[in-house]
Design an enzyme around this catalytic site. Structure first.
Site, PDB file in Angstrom:
ATOM      1  N   ASN A 189       1.001  -1.159   0.001  1.00 16.70           N
ATOM      2  CA  ASN A 189       0.164   0.103  -0.024  1.00 16.70           C
ATOM      3  C   ASN A 189       0.855   1.343  -0.006  1.00 16.70           C
ATOM      4  OD1 ASN A 189       0.585  -0.575   2.703  1.00 16.70           O
ATOM      5  ND2 ASN A 189      -0.983   0.418   3.414  1.00 16.70           N
ATOM      6  N   GLU A 218       4.401  -4.825  12.108  1.00 21.74           N
ATOM      7  CA  GLU A 218       3.675  -3.750  12.036  1.00 21.74           C
ATOM      8  C   GLU A 218       2.426  -4.187  11.307  1.00 21.74           C
ATOM      9  OE1 GLU A 218       3.969  -0.904  13.574  1.00 21.74           O
ATOM     10  OE2 GLU A 218       6.375  -0.912  14.007  1.00 21.74           O
ATOM     11  N   CYS A 236      -2.617   1.791   6.718  1.00 27.27           N
ATOM     12  CA  CYS A 236      -3.026   1.079   8.037  1.00 27.27           C
ATOM     13  C   CYS A 236      -3.527   2.039   8.960  1.00 27.27           C
ATOM     14  CB  CYS A 236      -1.714   0.496   8.355  1.00 27.27           C
ATOM     15  SG  CYS A 236      -0.370   1.811   8.578  1.00 27.27           S
TER      16      CYS A 236
END
Ligand code: NAD
Length: 485
Positions: A148, A250, A284
């Protein structure tokens, strides 16, 4: 179409080999042909990284810092071209590509600066010893990155570990193998980084499992930096645990933006619009729940709809004013559509958008979302956002915390004391008052709690993660052994 068939993980060309196609999600055209590597290639890459480790880790700290600066400069030189590649390979808006292409060099400058920070401490010793704590590089670190924000997240995953003296094996996402991977092989070669310090292993979806396993299980790998979904992150962390390896994972998020009745309406609606729809919600830290205090719910919704309806949807590689591009692939678009359909079927109301055309999904705003709907609990990772009214701060905090995730959050209020009090009670690794949850700077501790991850990335927190802490003492006659010995 670009052809990277001749490019190897070691920055050297190799004979034509098996490849896989890398698609432009905007129109489904083949954007590049990419080497499809397997477990054996991964093993060879790890061997190369291990061979480069003694020399790289023995370099004076300031030499490695200078190399990081050279990487930053090489990235800067190619900013526009890299931004265009980010649009073509990832389907994002040009502005997002430029942001990534300008932020990422900063990560490498910060990594260089990090090398001038202390690398240890001196502790008191009851025996009068010189008692030292020192941080040493670990060896080979595997970096596994998502699609992303590929350039930035790959850079963040490896820059600090490299500056500290580790060598890297990088596996970018199969959706963005160039901007998350091979571009770094080019950049590192341009920057004159010694061979073997960075090794890129690209592979198709079919080979991800075996390559991923090698990147964790190989005994030469000492640390793992993973950024991606919570489902895969759990699997990676469990594997690292079984092999007793240090990892930083993460992961996903379900971030809330809390808008109090005293909020600046323009600030609040801009934060909501940017937070929900930047990169089609595929960040995110994207806002996934907007909580608005009852008294201002209607005016907030009206202004938010007004702002969001101005975002243009379309192929971003054809027109730079197309802010909302396609989702990364059909699977992701189907997942978002499923959440939207489920919400509507269970009684949610679409107050803006709702249109789905293949991978393109209009900015969509929902009201009337309830806890049993998929969109309430699952990460959406798309441009569909529910807005909820709340009465009290306690209620807003309870809704915000009602999720397995805990990455980032935002609170909009003119009352700073109230903002800090709410921030204190949100179960997230990061919280931003009077801003959207989407915030990042290269030197800050970035990361989440709960299912959003374990460990922190950024600046000295990355250095801490990707070094071994050792205790070394120097005896000077102060410690006697028991006389019987
Ligand atoms: P993903 O978990 O599907 O993939 C991430 C990476 O892991 C890719 O390189 C993929 O090839 C690899 N991978 C997949 N299966 C693997 C396996 N079995 N072994 C080893 N590697 C494997 O995630 P994605 O779809 O690429 O990215 C989107 C997700 O990432 C979202 O959930 C988003 O919230 C999260 N994300 C988190 C952060 C953060 O910093 N917290 C940043 C960006 C994205």
């Amino acid at each position: 179409m670009r052809d990277y068939r001749e490019m190897s993980f070691a920055n050297r060309p190799m004979a034509a080999r098996k490849t896989f196609s890398d698609f432009n999600p905007a129109d489904g055209s083949v954007w590049a042909e990419i080497p499809d590597m397997d477990r054996q290639d991964a093993r060879a890459a790890i061997d190369r990284a291990q061979a480069a480790f003694p020399e790289w880790s023995a370099l004076p700290f300031n030499k490695r810092a200078r190399y990081m600066i050279k990487v930053a400069e090489a990235l800067e030189k190619r900013q526009l071209e890299i931004a265009e590649a980010l649009v073509g390979e990832g389907g994002g808006w040009f502005g997002k590509g430029m942001f990534e292409a300008t932020f990422t060099p900063e990560i490498f400058y910060t990594a260089a600066a990090t090398n001038y920070a202390p690398i240890g401490e001196i502790l008191p010793s009851e025996h009068g010893k010189v008692s030292m704590v020192v941080r040493r590089p670990m060896g080979v670190v595997s970096v596994i990155s998502p699609w992303n924000v590929p350039l930035l997240l790959t850079g963040r995953g490896m820059a600090f570990a490299l500056a500290a003296g580790n060598t890297i094996v990088l596996k970018p996402s199969e959706e963005t193998p160039y901007t998350g991977g091979l571009v770094y092989a080019e950049i590192f070669a341009e920057a004159g980084i010694p061979e073997g310090v960075l090794n890129v292993v690209t592979c198709s979806r079919g080979n991800v499992q075996e390559v991923g396993d090698e990147l964790i299980e190989n005994p030469l790998v000492k640390g793992i930096s993973f950024t991606g979904s919570s489902a895969v992150g759990r699997h990676i962390a469990a594997k690292c645990g079984a092999h007793l390896k240090k990892c930083c994972v993460e992961l996903g998020g379900k971030d809330a933006l809390i808008v109090c009745e005293d909020a600046d309406m323009e600030r609040a609606t801009a934060a909501a619009n940017f937070g929900s729809f930047m990169h089609q919600g595929q960040i995110c830290m994207s806002v996934e729940k907007i909580l608005v205090q009852e008294d201002i719910f209607e005016p907030f919704l009206a202004r938010f709809i007004e702002r969001a309806s101005m975002l243009k949807v379309g192929d971003p590689s054809k027109d730079k004013s197309n802010v909302i591009g396609p989702l990364i692939n059909d699977k992701q678009a189907a997942k978002v559509k499923d959440q939207l359909d489920d919400a509507v079927a269970r009684g949610a109301k679409v107050v803006l958008g709702g249109g789905v055309d293949g991978r393109y999904i209009e900015p969509t705003i929902l009201v009337g979302v309830t806890p049993e709907m998929k969109i309430y609990q699952e990460e959406t990772f798309g441009p569909v956002i529910p807005v909820f009214p709340f009465k009290t701060d306690d209620e807003a905090i309870a809704i915000a915390n009602d999720t397995q995730y805990g990455l980032s959050s935002g609170v909009i209020t003119r009352d700073e004391k109230r903002g800090l009090a709410i921030a204190e009670r949100l179960e997230t690794g990061m919280c931003h008052i009077n801003c959207s949850p989407i915030n990042d700077e290269p030197h800050v501790p970035f990361g989440g709690v709960k299912a959003s991850g374990v460990g922190r990335q950024g600046g000295l927190w990355s250095t801490e993660t990707f070094t071994e802490t050792r205790w070394i003492t120097l005896e000077r006659g102060g410690r006697a052994f028991p006389p019987v010995f």
